[in-house]
Every structure is written in C-alpha cells, then in structure tokens.
Design a protein around this motif. Structure first.
Motif, PDB file in Angstrom:
ATOM      1  N   VAL A   4      21.906 -42.997  -2.733  1.00  0.00           N
ATOM      2  CA  VAL A   4      21.106 -43.730  -3.318  1.00  0.00           C
ATOM      3  C   VAL A   4      19.859 -42.875  -3.252  1.00  0.00           C
ATOM      4  O   VAL A   4      19.266 -42.650  -2.116  1.00  0.00           O
ATOM      5  CB  VAL A   4      20.920 -45.396  -2.566  1.00  0.00           C
ATOM      6  N   LEU A   5      19.441 -42.853  -4.418  1.00  0.00           N
ATOM      7  CA  LEU A   5      18.192 -42.150  -4.719  1.00  0.00           C
ATOM      8  C   LEU A   5      17.059 -42.843  -4.997  1.00  0.00           C
ATOM      9  O   LEU A   5      17.154 -43.605  -5.896  1.00  0.00           O
ATOM     10  CB  LEU A   5      18.416 -40.815  -5.835  1.00  0.00           C
ATOM     11  N   ILE A   6      16.110 -43.006  -4.009  1.00  0.00           N
ATOM     12  CA  ILE A   6      14.765 -43.988  -4.418  1.00  0.00           C
ATOM     13  C   ILE A   6      13.613 -42.757  -4.873  1.00  0.00           C
ATOM     14  O   ILE A   6      13.400 -42.132  -4.073  1.00  0.00           O
ATOM     15  CB  ILE A   6      14.545 -44.853  -3.189  1.00  0.00           C
ATOM     16  N   GLU A   7      13.093 -43.023  -5.787  1.00  0.00           N
ATOM     17  CA  GLU A   7      11.975 -42.526  -6.188  1.00  0.00           C
ATOM     18  C   GLU A   7      10.741 -43.378  -6.320  1.00  0.00           C
ATOM     19  O   GLU A   7      10.634 -44.409  -7.019  1.00  0.00           O
ATOM     20  CB  GLU A   7      12.323 -41.959  -7.674  1.00  0.00           C
ATOM     21  N   ARG A   8       9.624 -42.750  -5.754  1.00  0.00           N
ATOM     22  CA  ARG A   8       8.522 -43.457  -5.749  1.00  0.00           C
ATOM     23  C   ARG A   8       7.315 -42.580  -6.163  1.00  0.00           C
ATOM     24  O   ARG A   8       7.280 -41.469  -5.614  1.00  0.00           O
ATOM     25  CB  ARG A   8       8.351 -44.000  -4.074  1.00  0.00           C
ATOM     26  N   ARG A   9       6.335 -43.242  -6.903  1.00  0.00           N
ATOM     27  CA  ARG A   9       4.917 -42.719  -7.136  1.00  0.00           C
ATOM     28  C   ARG A   9       3.984 -43.169  -6.375  1.00  0.00           C
ATOM     29  O   ARG A   9       3.732 -44.422  -6.648  1.00  0.00           O
ATOM     30  CB  ARG A   9       4.765 -42.741  -8.619  1.00  0.00           C
ATOM     31  N   ILE A  10       3.200 -42.541  -5.647  1.00  0.00           N
ATOM     32  CA  ILE A  10       2.150 -43.065  -4.565  1.00  0.00           C
ATOM     33  C   ILE A  10       0.891 -43.096  -5.450  1.00  0.00           C
ATOM     34  O   ILE A  10       0.380 -41.997  -5.749  1.00  0.00           O
ATOM     35  CB  ILE A  10       2.146 -42.289  -3.338  1.00  0.00           C
ATOM     36  N   ALA A  11       0.133 -44.018  -5.254  1.00  0.00           N
ATOM     37  CA  ALA A  11      -1.611 -44.046  -5.782  1.00  0.00           C
ATOM     38  C   ALA A  11      -2.243 -42.846  -5.054  1.00  0.00           C
ATOM     39  O   ALA A  11      -1.934 -42.459  -3.719  1.00  0.00           O
ATOM     40  CB  ALA A  11      -2.041 -45.238  -5.343  1.00  0.00           C
ATOM     41  N   GLU A  12      -3.078 -42.249  -5.832  1.00  0.00           N
ATOM     42  CA  GLU A  12      -3.933 -41.217  -5.154  1.00  0.00           C
ATOM     43  C   GLU A  12      -4.412 -41.624  -3.930  1.00  0.00           C
ATOM     44  O   GLU A  12      -5.121 -42.599  -3.824  1.00  0.00           O
ATOM     45  CB  GLU A  12      -4.972 -41.131  -6.469  1.00  0.00           C
ATOM     46  N   GLU A  42       9.561 -34.437  -0.751  1.00  0.00           N
ATOM     47  CA  GLU A  42       8.325 -34.536  -1.694  1.00  0.00           C
ATOM     48  C   GLU A  42       8.416 -33.824  -2.703  1.00  0.00           C
ATOM     49  O   GLU A  42       8.783 -32.400  -2.462  1.00  0.00           O
ATOM     50  CB  GLU A  42       6.948 -34.034  -0.609  1.00  0.00           C
ATOM     51  N   ASP A  43       7.859 -33.962  -3.773  1.00  0.00           N
ATOM     52  CA  ASP A  43       8.046 -33.083  -5.036  1.00  0.00           C
ATOM     53  C   ASP A  43       6.937 -32.077  -4.667  1.00  0.00           C
ATOM     54  O   ASP A  43       5.688 -32.147  -4.436  1.00  0.00           O
ATOM     55  CB  ASP A  43       7.413 -33.918  -6.198  1.00  0.00           C
ATOM     56  N   MET A  44       7.236 -30.848  -4.764  1.00  0.00           N
ATOM     57  CA  MET A  44       6.328 -29.707  -4.470  1.00  0.00           C
ATOM     58  C   MET A  44       5.214 -29.396  -5.357  1.00  0.00           C
ATOM     59  O   MET A  44       4.328 -28.709  -5.058  1.00  0.00           O
ATOM     60  CB  MET A  44       7.311 -28.421  -4.474  1.00  0.00           C
ATOM     61  N   ALA A  45       5.394 -30.146  -6.636  1.00  0.00           N
ATOM     62  CA  ALA A  45       4.359 -29.750  -7.481  1.00  0.00           C
ATOM     63  C   ALA A  45       3.486 -31.052  -7.683  1.00  0.00           C
ATOM     64  O   ALA A  45       2.339 -31.021  -8.358  1.00  0.00           O
ATOM     65  CB  ALA A  45       4.932 -29.716  -8.976  1.00  0.00           C
ATOM     66  N   ASP A  46       3.866 -32.067  -6.799  1.00  0.00           N
ATOM     67  CA  ASP A  46       2.964 -33.470  -6.748  1.00  0.00           C
ATOM     68  C   ASP A  46       3.491 -34.023  -5.699  1.00  0.00           C
ATOM     69  O   ASP A  46       4.394 -34.708  -5.543  1.00  0.00           O
ATOM     70  CB  ASP A  46       3.360 -34.102  -8.116  1.00  0.00           C
ATOM     71  N   ASN A  47       2.447 -34.052  -4.797  1.00  0.00           N
ATOM     72  CA  ASN A  47       2.638 -34.669  -3.470  1.00  0.00           C
ATOM     73  C   ASN A  47       2.483 -36.241  -3.326  1.00  0.00           C
ATOM     74  O   ASN A  47       2.896 -37.072  -2.370  1.00  0.00           O
ATOM     75  CB  ASN A  47       1.773 -34.220  -2.207  1.00  0.00           C
ATOM     76  N   ASN A  48       2.214 -37.041  -4.745  1.00  0.00           N
ATOM     77  CA  ASN A  48       2.186 -38.408  -4.729  1.00  0.00           C
ATOM     78  C   ASN A  48       3.663 -38.734  -5.152  1.00  0.00           C
ATOM     79  O   ASN A  48       3.718 -39.867  -5.693  1.00  0.00           O
ATOM     80  CB  ASN A  48       1.294 -38.643  -5.548  1.00  0.00           C
ATOM     81  N   HIS A  49       4.725 -37.908  -5.569  1.00  0.00           N
ATOM     82  CA  HIS A  49       5.952 -38.107  -6.058  1.00  0.00           C
ATOM     83  C   HIS A  49       6.898 -37.887  -5.050  1.00  0.00           C
ATOM     84  O   HIS A  49       7.126 -36.681  -4.744  1.00  0.00           O
ATOM     85  CB  HIS A  49       6.000 -37.380  -7.286  1.00  0.00           C
TER      86      HIS A  49
END
Length: 93
Positions: A4-12, A42-49
């Motif tokens: 199960v891949l769970i993807e989350r975008r975190i608020a700044e 953690e996305d290496m290009a976007d630490n909120n992803h």
C-alpha cells in the motif's frame, strides 16, 4: 501479499509535526493483524511530499484497517497539517 503506497502533501512549516505523528501512527500499526512492515520516504525535491510504503498480508487485512475506527482516529491527527487528502494506491507483487 500486497503493498500500500500512501502519498501525503504536508502544509508548509508542518514537517516536524507530521514526522512525529507519522512515526507514532506507524508504530501503532505494527500491532494490527496482517500488517507486515512499513517504510517512510521523503521526496528529495520537495520535503513536504511524503510517502509511506506498507506491506500487508492480504487486501482484506488492509481494508479492515483502512475502515477501522482506530485508523480514523489516528488519521484525524493529520487532517490539520495536510494540504489535501492522502492518496492511497494498492500494489500487487
């Protein structure tokens, strides 16, 4: 077995809060029947992803956890710090 891949975008500015909550949630998941393992990324290009890759014994085990009151309570902790609802993808081996 499924993944199960769970993807989350975190608020700044909420990465530290997210990391603490996610760590607690993952630790609690280890006691859930059918849960095998989980890894956070953690996305290496976007630490909120962020991504969480979990291994479950069966799809039924995952669905039971997904719709449980316990998971709902835990995921409610994330609601204020997410930019959008989490995205869940089921992967077959």
């Amino acid at each position: 077995m499924i993944y199960v891949l769970i993807e989350r975008r975190i608020a700044e500015g909420m990465a530290t809060t997210y990391d603490e909550s996610a760590r607690d949630m993952l630790q609690q998941t280890y006691a859930v029947p059918g849960f095998i393992s989980g890894e956070a990324y953690e996305d290496m290009a976007d630490n909120n992803h962020r991504f969480l890759l979990c291994k479950w014994r069966t799809s039924r085990d995952w669905q039971k956890w997904l719709h449980s009151a316990e998971r709902a309570e835990l995921i409610n902790r994330f609601a204020p710090i997410l930019q959008e609802p989490e995205k869940i993808t089921l992967l077959a081996v």
